[in-house]
Scaffold this motif. Structure first.
Motif, PDB file in Angstrom:
ATOM      1  N   LYS A   9      33.617  51.513  30.339  1.00 39.55           N
ATOM      2  CA  LYS A   9      34.872  51.989  30.923  1.00 39.55           C
ATOM      3  C   LYS A   9      34.616  52.656  32.272  1.00 39.55           C
ATOM      4  O   LYS A   9      35.490  52.665  33.131  1.00 39.55           O
ATOM      5  N   TYR A  10      33.467  53.260  32.413  1.00 44.13           N
ATOM      6  CA  TYR A  10      33.094  53.899  33.672  1.00 44.13           C
ATOM      7  C   TYR A  10      31.680  53.458  34.044  1.00 44.13           C
ATOM      8  O   TYR A  10      30.819  53.304  33.180  1.00 44.13           O
ATOM      9  N   TYR A  35      40.632  40.883  37.658  1.00 40.67           N
ATOM     10  CA  TYR A  35      41.417  41.435  38.754  1.00 40.67           C
ATOM     11  C   TYR A  35      40.708  42.681  39.284  1.00 40.67           C
ATOM     12  O   TYR A  35      40.073  43.403  38.534  1.00 40.67           O
ATOM     13  N   GLN A  37      41.496  46.305  41.293  1.00 40.22           N
ATOM     14  CA  GLN A  37      42.498  47.260  41.760  1.00 40.22           C
ATOM     15  C   GLN A  37      41.827  48.229  42.711  1.00 40.22           C
ATOM     16  O   GLN A  37      40.950  49.005  42.310  1.00 40.22           O
ATOM     17  N   LYS A  41      45.693  51.182  44.661  1.00 40.38           N
ATOM     18  CA  LYS A  41      46.312  50.655  43.439  1.00 40.38           C
ATOM     19  C   LYS A  41      46.730  49.191  43.541  1.00 40.38           C
ATOM     20  O   LYS A  41      47.403  48.705  42.645  1.00 40.38           O
ATOM     21  N   PHE A  90      39.792  44.937  36.187  1.00 39.09           N
ATOM     22  CA  PHE A  90      40.520  44.620  34.961  1.00 39.09           C
ATOM     23  C   PHE A  90      40.220  43.194  34.528  1.00 39.09           C
ATOM     24  O   PHE A  90      40.272  42.260  35.329  1.00 39.09           O
ATOM     25  N   GLY A 106      42.826  44.293  29.681  1.00 41.13           N
ATOM     26  CA  GLY A 106      41.912  45.263  29.108  1.00 41.13           C
ATOM     27  C   GLY A 106      42.150  46.634  29.722  1.00 41.13           C
ATOM     28  O   GLY A 106      42.985  46.785  30.612  1.00 41.13           O
ATOM     29  N   PRO A 107      41.390  47.640  29.286  1.00 41.10           N
ATOM     30  CA  PRO A 107      41.608  49.014  29.736  1.00 41.10           C
ATOM     31  C   PRO A 107      41.065  49.300  31.127  1.00 41.10           C
ATOM     32  O   PRO A 107      41.306  50.376  31.674  1.00 41.10           O
ATOM     33  N   GLY A 108      40.361  48.362  31.709  1.00 43.03           N
ATOM     34  CA  GLY A 108      39.812  48.562  33.043  1.00 43.03           C
ATOM     35  C   GLY A 108      38.436  49.209  33.022  1.00 43.03           C
ATOM     36  O   GLY A 108      38.098  49.973  32.108  1.00 43.03           O
ATOM     37  N   THR A 109      37.660  48.909  34.038  1.00 44.88           N
ATOM     38  CA  THR A 109      36.353  49.538  34.251  1.00 44.88           C
ATOM     39  C   THR A 109      36.369  50.159  35.632  1.00 44.88           C
ATOM     40  O   THR A 109      36.564  49.466  36.631  1.00 44.88           O
ATOM     41  N   ARG A 110      36.203  51.484  35.664  1.00 44.36           N
ATOM     42  CA  ARG A 110      36.173  52.162  36.959  1.00 44.36           C
ATOM     43  C   ARG A 110      34.743  52.166  37.473  1.00 44.36           C
ATOM     44  O   ARG A 110      33.854  52.756  36.861  1.00 44.36           O
TER      45      ARG A 110
END
Lengths: 114, 117
Positions: A9-10, A35, A37, A41, A90, A106-110
């Motif tokens: 996630k991070y 994708y 971001q 944003k 994402f 999905g929840p996204g990866t920062r």
């Protein structure tokens, strides 16, 4: 039950490193996407795979290499990370036909590149 | 190329009131789909509502409804009885229909909705 999951996630890393993000979906979909971001944003397509075949490659630097070992997984490997790669990534999936093609994310990866 | 424009970077609404978020798009295709996604601070992208271009009837999902004006290429989202949990970034998105498998989403820049108690 998580429909579309991403790991990690991070991700915090140094410039020049290589890193991977993994994505898995348990929805039985045949199409998966990455994708990006950015810091403002804005969301933009990077890649799409349909039945493990690359369908979309939106002028992404070749340091980014997606890999789809099977229909349920789509991984993103990034070589020689740059500061500008810092973003949220994402993964999404859909059933690729025109009628059922709603994409689930999905929840996204920062990713933070220092 | 298709473009999606959200002209309101930020909007605010009082709890229990109604708010409308605007979206316009540009396309030369006749077969397409439009979506509104919500992104709360958790950053999860959540599908709010979907509209098929070939359907004249506006889509509704509980407190969320759209005003789809195909000739004007306009697709606004109305949120009724706004709740604190509606506070989020809202994205309008376009997806082509037709054959093939290139079904990428093209997003607008988003509208940040604040709900005031």
């Amino acid at each position: 039950d998580t429909a579309v999951s991403q790991t990690p996630k991070y991700l915090v890393t140094q410039m020049g490193n290589d890193k991977s993000i993994k994505c898995e979906q348990n929805l039985g979909h045949d199409t998966m996407y990455w994708y990006k971001q950015d810091s403002k944003k804005f969301l933009k397509i990077m890649f799409s795979y349909n039945n493990k075949e690359l369908i979309i490659n939106e002028t992404v630097p070749n340091r980014f290499s997606p890999k789809s070992p099977d229909k349920a997984h789509l991984n993103l490997h990034i070589n020689s990370l740059e500061l500008g790669d810092s973003a949220v990534y994402f993964c999404a999936s859909s059933q690729g036909d025109r009628v059922r093609g709603t994409q689930y994310f999905g929840p996204g990866t920062r990713l933070l590149v220092l | 190329a298709q473009t999606v424009t959200q002209s309101q970077p930020e909007m605010s609404v009082q709890e229990a009131e109604t708010v409308t978020l605007s979206c316009t798009y540009d396309t030369s295709e006749s077969d397409y789909y439009l979506f509104w996604y919500k992104q709360p601070p958790s950053r999860q992208m959540i599908l709010v509502i979907r509209q098929e271009a070939y359907k004249q009837q506006n889509a509704t999902e509980n407190r969320f409804s759209v005003n789809f004006q195909k000739a004007a290429k306009s697709f606004s989202l109305k949120i009724s009885d706004s709740q604190l949990g509606d506070a989020a970034m809202y994205f309008c998105a376009y997806r082509r229909g037709g054959g093939g498998s290139n079904y990428k989403l093209t997003f607008g820049k988003g509208t940040l909705l604040t709900v005031n108690p």
